[in-house]
Each structure stands twice: as C-alpha cells, then as structure tokens.
Design an enzyme around this catalytic site. Structure first.
Site, mmCIF file in Angstrom:
data_model
loop_
_atom_site.group_PDB
_atom_site.id
_atom_site.type_symbol
_atom_site.label_atom_id
_atom_site.label_comp_id
_atom_site.label_asym_id
_atom_site.label_seq_id
_atom_site.Cartn_x
_atom_site.Cartn_y
_atom_site.Cartn_z
ATOM 1 N N ASN A 75 19.681 -109.115 -16.148
ATOM 2 C CA ASN A 75 19.172 -110.159 -17.038
ATOM 3 C C ASN A 75 20.324 -110.662 -17.888
ATOM 4 O OD1 ASN A 75 17.886 -111.739 -18.912
ATOM 5 N ND2 ASN A 75 16.766 -110.061 -19.905
ATOM 6 N N LYS A 83 20.370 -113.004 -19.981
ATOM 7 C CA LYS A 83 19.936 -113.552 -21.284
ATOM 8 C C LYS A 83 20.617 -114.906 -21.517
ATOM 9 C CE LYS A 83 18.962 -108.887 -22.747
ATOM 10 N NZ LYS A 83 18.785 -107.923 -23.832
ATOM 11 N N HIS A 143 9.548 -110.234 -22.214
ATOM 12 C CA HIS A 143 10.714 -109.523 -22.749
ATOM 13 C C HIS A 143 10.549 -109.422 -24.267
ATOM 14 C CE1 HIS A 143 14.798 -108.449 -23.799
ATOM 15 N NE2 HIS A 143 14.977 -108.124 -22.542
ATOM 16 N N SER A 158 20.370 -100.510 -22.552
ATOM 17 C CA SER A 158 21.690 -99.875 -22.478
ATOM 18 C C SER A 158 21.908 -99.065 -21.204
ATOM 19 C CB SER A 158 21.950 -99.018 -23.721
ATOM 20 O OG SER A 158 21.908 -99.812 -24.886
ATOM 21 N N GLY A 190 21.037 -105.662 -19.137
ATOM 22 C CA GLY A 190 21.565 -106.790 -19.896
ATOM 23 C C GLY A 190 23.084 -106.792 -19.836
ATOM 24 N N GLY A 191 23.703 -106.263 -20.881
ATOM 25 C CA GLY A 191 25.161 -106.299 -21.040
ATOM 26 C C GLY A 191 25.958 -105.911 -19.803
HETATM 27 P P1 13P Z 1 21.041 -104.122 -22.462
HETATM 28 O O1 13P Z 1 21.252 -103.561 -21.072
HETATM 29 O O2 13P Z 1 22.146 -105.031 -22.900
HETATM 30 O O3 13P Z 1 20.682 -103.065 -23.437
HETATM 31 O O4 13P Z 1 19.758 -105.093 -22.344
HETATM 32 C C1 13P Z 1 18.603 -104.593 -21.807
HETATM 33 C C2 13P Z 1 17.657 -105.720 -21.607
HETATM 34 O O5 13P Z 1 17.044 -106.189 -22.552
HETATM 35 C C3 13P Z 1 17.482 -106.251 -20.243
HETATM 36 O O6 13P Z 1 16.408 -107.122 -20.182
#
Ligand code: 13P
Length: 258
Positions: free
Chosen positions: A10, A12, A102, A220, A241-242
């Site tokens: 994702n 974002k 989300h 994470s 995410g990251g």
């Molecule tokens: P992170 O992996 O950056 O913590 O984000 C998780 C997330 O919200 C994926 O939708």
C-alpha cells in the site's frame, strides 16, 4: 494450505507516476533475480489513483505477473460525486483489488463500518477483490478489548453477506499503533487477532469459508519480521506500507517462503 499468500504494497499518498514507473520496474527486476514463485506468493501493488494507468502500461507491456489495485473507491456508479472514483473506472484499468476501511480513511474521512461494508460489496460486485481493513487504536489494545473491537468492525461490515461472498474477500488486520511507527505487533499478537478473525468467520459463515478467506497482517511489517509473521497459522500475507516503497525490500518480503 489452500490459501495463496498475498504480499500487498500500500503506497498510500506516495510516489508520482514517474516514480511509480521506476518502482514497478525495479520490483519486476528484483522478483526476476530472486526467481520469484508467484504460486507461492501473489504480489500486489496499490498505488495512488494517478499512478494506476502507468502501472497498467508496464504490467501489460512487460507481461508481468504483478497485480495492482486501488486504495479506495466510491459506492456510487457515476454522476455528481466530485473527487470520487468508480469501480468501473478501476476495472477498466485492470485493477483486481481495492482496499477499504483503512484506519487512515476511517480517521480522516470518518468512514463507518457500514460504508466500508458497502464499498466491499461494490468492489465484489464489480469482479474485484475487496481488502477489508480493521484494527484497534492503542487505547483499545491497552484496555484489552482489541479482539472484540476488531470482530465488531468486521461483523458490522459483513452483515447479511453470504458465506460464498465472504470466502472471496481479503481481510487485513492492522493495529493502528503499529502502523508506520516501527512498532510491529509481535507475531503472537498478530496471530491472536488473525486467529480470532478466522474463528469468527467459522462461527458466522462456516468452516469452509473460514478456511478460504485470506487474513493479512499490516503494521511495520518489514523484511526482518516477515518470516516469523508468515509462520503463524492464520496469517496469509501482509499489507505493507513503508517497506513496499523500496523495490528491494518489498521483493525480499515477497520471497518470505524461500
Ligand atoms: P507500515 O507498513 O508503513 O506500518 O503501514 C502499514 C499500513 O498501514 C499498510 O496499509
């Protein structure tokens, strides 16, 4: 196991379409170098709307096995809904997955469980796979009511759904306190909730549906903890995410099975 693991990135609100091009090319290269086995792990990227056409072009022209989807969708078909994107627009671009519920949309756009459920319904009816997100805030976790909180989110969104439809969706458990904080839930914490989700699906929709529905963990997740998370019996993948914004780390996570 009949459930194919899914690694979903994702993005974002990150990366413009040029950067998206670069990331998907890099991801394809790393997956190729790693001899990625798509039967062992499905690979999905979820870019911002403005990048989807670019991702489609690369995936199609290079015949990549990488799937792509969207981060949100409208419950309306078309018309006077300024700023919204319809399921038809997404299917036309080859999207196969859509995220809804989300925590960032629940928080910043006041999305309710009912709206989240309606979005999931809309996505399924359009022939795409909903990724229904759920997860508790830190206060709820501290109060020890996280399991019931998460189950109530899912039950409210899937009220009156058929077992057959529930078997087609993906559920992503993302504890809010673990998102982007570097504080991952332990594998045991993640398994506790993902296992409770599967148990609730069995109670509400039958054992066969519970066995089919994929449940992801998010928060994470990274190349260092993915193996342990994926070793849990009720975790079928990750919503990332990251760590999905770097081709090498995301490709490494997709190769968790090696
Ligand atoms: P992170 O992996 O950056 O913590 O984000 C998780 C997330 O919200 C994926 O939708």
């Amino acid at each position: 196991m009949t459930r194919t693991p899914l690694m979903a990135g994702n993005w974002k609100m990150n990366l413009d379409h040029l950067e998206a091009n670069h990331l998907v090319q890099g991801l394809a290269m790393h997956l190729r170098d790693n001899n990625h086995d798509y039967d062992k792990c499905e690979v999905l990227v979820i870019p911002p709307f403005t990048d989807i056409r670019t991702v489609q072009t690369i995936v199609d022209s290079e015949e990549l096995n990488i799937k792509y989807g969207a981060q949100d969708v409208s419950i309306h078909d078309n018309g006077a809904y300024t700023g919204e994107i319809s399921t038809a627009m997404l299917t036309k671009l080859g999207c196969t997955y859509v995220v809804m519920g989300h925590s960032e949309r629940r928080e910043y756009h006041s999305e309710s469980d009912q709206l989240v459920g309606a979005k999931a319904r809309k996505v399924l009816d359009a022939g795409m796979t909903p990724i229904l997100c759920c997860g508790e805030a830190l206060e709820v976790r501290k109060a020890g009511t996280h399991v019931e909180f998460v189950l109530s989110q899912i039950r409210a969104a899937l009220e009156n759904w058929s077992a057959e439809d529930v078997a087609k969706i993906v559920i992503a458990y993302e504890p809010i306190w673990a998102i982007g904080t570097g504080e991952t839930a332990t594998a045991a914490d993640a398994q506790e909730v993902c296992g409770a989700i599967r148990q609730a699906l069995a109670e509400d929709f039958g054992a066969q549906t519970a066995e089919s529905t994929r449940v992801l963990y998010g928060g994470s997740a990274n190349p260092g903890n993915v193996k342990e998370l994926m070793a849990q019996p009720d975790i079928d993948g990750a919503l990332i995410g990251g760590a999905s914004l770097k081709a090498e780390s995301f490709a490494a996570m997709c190769g968790f099975y090696a």
